[in-house]
Design an enzyme around this catalytic site. Structure first.
Site, short mmCIF file in Angstrom:
data_model
loop_
_atom_site.label_atom_id
_atom_site.label_comp_id
_atom_site.label_asym_id
_atom_site.label_seq_id
_atom_site.Cartn_x
_atom_site.Cartn_y
_atom_site.Cartn_z
N HIS A 69 26.74 26.37 109.73
CA HIS A 69 25.36 26.38 109.22
C HIS A 69 24.85 24.97 109.92
O HIS A 69 25.44 24.03 109.58
CB HIS A 69 25.17 26.36 107.88
CG HIS A 69 25.75 27.88 107.23
ND1 HIS A 69 25.00 28.83 107.03
CD2 HIS A 69 26.92 28.05 106.86
CE1 HIS A 69 25.69 29.99 106.51
NE2 HIS A 69 26.82 29.44 106.24
N ASP A 84 17.98 33.57 104.29
CA ASP A 84 18.52 33.20 102.83
C ASP A 84 18.09 34.33 102.09
O ASP A 84 16.88 34.58 101.71
CB ASP A 84 17.82 31.88 102.62
CG ASP A 84 18.17 31.16 101.42
OD1 ASP A 84 18.77 32.04 100.64
OD2 ASP A 84 17.86 30.08 101.22
N GLU A 128 31.65 36.72 98.75
CA GLU A 128 32.01 35.22 98.67
C GLU A 128 32.34 34.73 97.37
O GLU A 128 33.21 33.89 97.01
CB GLU A 128 30.93 34.45 98.99
CG GLU A 128 31.06 33.18 99.36
CD GLU A 128 29.61 32.54 99.75
OE1 GLU A 128 28.75 33.24 100.12
OE2 GLU A 128 29.60 31.28 100.19
N HIS A 156 17.84 19.41 103.30
CA HIS A 156 16.40 20.18 103.73
C HIS A 156 15.22 19.04 103.61
O HIS A 156 14.30 19.18 104.63
CB HIS A 156 16.39 21.37 103.18
CG HIS A 156 17.09 22.42 103.54
ND1 HIS A 156 17.44 23.61 102.83
CD2 HIS A 156 17.81 22.58 104.84
CE1 HIS A 156 18.28 24.36 103.25
NE2 HIS A 156 18.43 23.99 104.62
P1 5GP Z 1 20.76 26.00 107.49
O1 5GP Z 1 20.47 27.48 107.42
O2 5GP Z 1 19.42 25.11 106.72
O3 5GP Z 1 20.95 25.38 108.53
O4 5GP Z 1 22.12 25.64 106.74
C1 5GP Z 1 22.07 25.51 105.25
C2 5GP Z 1 21.79 26.79 104.34
O5 5GP Z 1 23.17 27.55 105.02
C3 5GP Z 1 22.07 26.75 102.95
O6 5GP Z 1 20.68 26.42 102.36
C4 5GP Z 1 22.47 28.21 102.65
O7 5GP Z 1 21.51 29.28 102.81
C5 5GP Z 1 23.58 28.53 103.76
N1 5GP Z 1 24.99 27.92 103.63
C6 5GP Z 1 25.53 27.00 104.18
N2 5GP Z 1 27.00 26.94 103.29
C7 5GP Z 1 26.96 28.31 102.86
C8 5GP Z 1 27.91 29.02 102.19
O8 5GP Z 1 29.11 28.28 101.94
N3 5GP Z 1 27.83 29.95 101.76
C9 5GP Z 1 26.64 30.65 101.68
N4 5GP Z 1 26.43 31.79 100.93
N5 5GP Z 1 25.38 30.19 102.26
C10 5GP Z 1 25.72 29.04 102.90
#
Ligand code: 5GP
Length: 342
Positions: A15, A137, A200, A63
């Site tokens: 991510h 998300d 998860e 964020h």
């Molecule tokens: P971004 O999408 O803003 O680049 O990365 C952060 C986002 O990735 C978080 O807000 C969340 O939606 C998702 N995310 C990051 N790590 C995890 C995780 O371990 N599990 C889940 N379900 N979502 C994650």
């Protein structure tokens, strides 16, 4: 250990905003001193643990720090360079497009900026191939999911092959996958590859079953799929029958407390079945790790020889979303590097 760093690696579950290093975080914090953010709010150090809920609070803070086009460009180029420096030769980054009322940022511009970062690194000669997965998300519901798929579809056609798929992530306890199925079906039908966070957390068999029927092209975590942890044989059979690779993130699951300790990680279950299991970092910034370290942890915990570790990184090539020509190139690269690493 130098072996793990020199080992050529494929990273498939990263991510973007969870991958921000301490160095980059310092730059972000100095850009926005009024937010009063400290490092302890954006990363989970050695030996520390958080509940999954607390992990999602960390993303909220990050964020706030990453909310302009400039921030996204810096974060993405830094993250790509860091993965390359760690010996990652092929990377699939994923990120949830966000828009800003005050910053004028749009979701479309968000994705364009990540693509610019990928191209910039390519032009600089950074030794890594990068592709992008647009993330949904799950917290944001049906409509946003559908919009996100439309956006991803646009880029699938216009990004010169850089956008390859879709991710479903976000707090697994919020929302229902059944509400997202139309969007996910649409994504699949237009040729986007699907990587879905699945099982998860415990007691999501019904949802996982729905999602497995799509079927997805890869599974994120899959921690509670197998019967020993409250999943079921029928879920496992669906994964095996469709040969769906798993993206496994050891440190993330330990620090997020969905797995009690390294030796109990479900890597063991799937690896023993000979099922395609790809070691990944998830959020190298938040969980203070890198892919070399994750490979080393897997090797020491489960007693893997260097040959077995090599095979593990090589087999990850077959799980990438980029087309066959890229797989061929990467396999050649691995062959060329083999004598250097051993
Ligand atoms: P971004 O999408 O803003 O680049 O990365 C952060 C986002 O990735 C978080 O807000 C969340 O939606 C998702 N995310 C990051 N790590 C995890 C995780 O371990 N599990 C889940 N379900 N979502 C994650």
């Amino acid at each position: 250990d130098v072996f793990y760093r020199e080992l050529p690696k494929v990273e498939l579950h990263a991510h973007l905003n969870g991958s921000v290093s301490v160095r980059t975080m310092e730059k972000l914090i100095s850009r926005k001193p009024h937010l009063n953010v400290e490092h302890s709010m954006t990363a989970i150090g050695k030996g520390q643990r958080r509940t999954l809920d607390e992990c999602f609070q960390v993303f909220k803070v990050i964020h706030q720090l990453v909310d302009t086009e400039e921030d996204i460009l810096m974060v993405a180029t830094d993250v790509i360079r860091e993965f390359a420096a760690d010996g990652v030769r092929y990377l699939e980054l994923r990120s949830t497009p966000r828009e800003g009322i005050n910053t004028g940022l749009t979701k479309k511009r968000y994705v364009e900026t990540v693509i610019n970062a990928i191209q910039q690194c390519k032009n600089e000669g950074v030794d890594i191939d990068v592709r992008f997965l647009v993330a949904i998300d799950r917290r944001n519901g049906t409509e946003v999911a559908m919009e996100t798929v439309k956006l991803a579809e646009e880029f699938l056609l216009s990004s010169d092959g850089l956008v390859v798929g879709l991710d479903l992530s976000g707090d697994p306890k919020v929302g229902h996958a059944k509400d997202l199925l139309p969007a996910l079906h649409k994504a699949k039908n237009c040729g986007l590859k699907l990587s879905l966070h699945l099982s998860e957390v415990p007691a999501q068999q019904e949802e996982s079953d729905l999602l497995l029927n799509l079927p997805p092209d890869r599974i994120g975590h899959g921690t509670f799929l197998h019967p020993e942890v409250g999943g079921s044989q029928s879920l496992v059979d669906k994964v095996l029958k469709n040969n769906i690779p798993l993206e496994l993130c050891l440190t993330s699951n330990i620090k997020g407390q969905t797995v009690p300790c390294y030796s109990k990680h479900h890597f063991k279950y799937w690896y023993q079945l000979g099922h395609p299991s790809v070691i990944c970092t998830d959020d190298k910034g938040v969980f203070c790790t890198d892919l070399s370290q994750e490979y080393q942890l897997a090797a020491t915990t489960f007693g893997l020889s260097r040959e077995a570790v090599w095979k593990l990184s090589q087999q990850a090539i077959d799980c990438i979303f980029a087309p066959e020509t890229m797989k061929k190139q990467l396999k050649q690269k691995w062959t060329d590097l083999q004598h250097q690493v051993f």
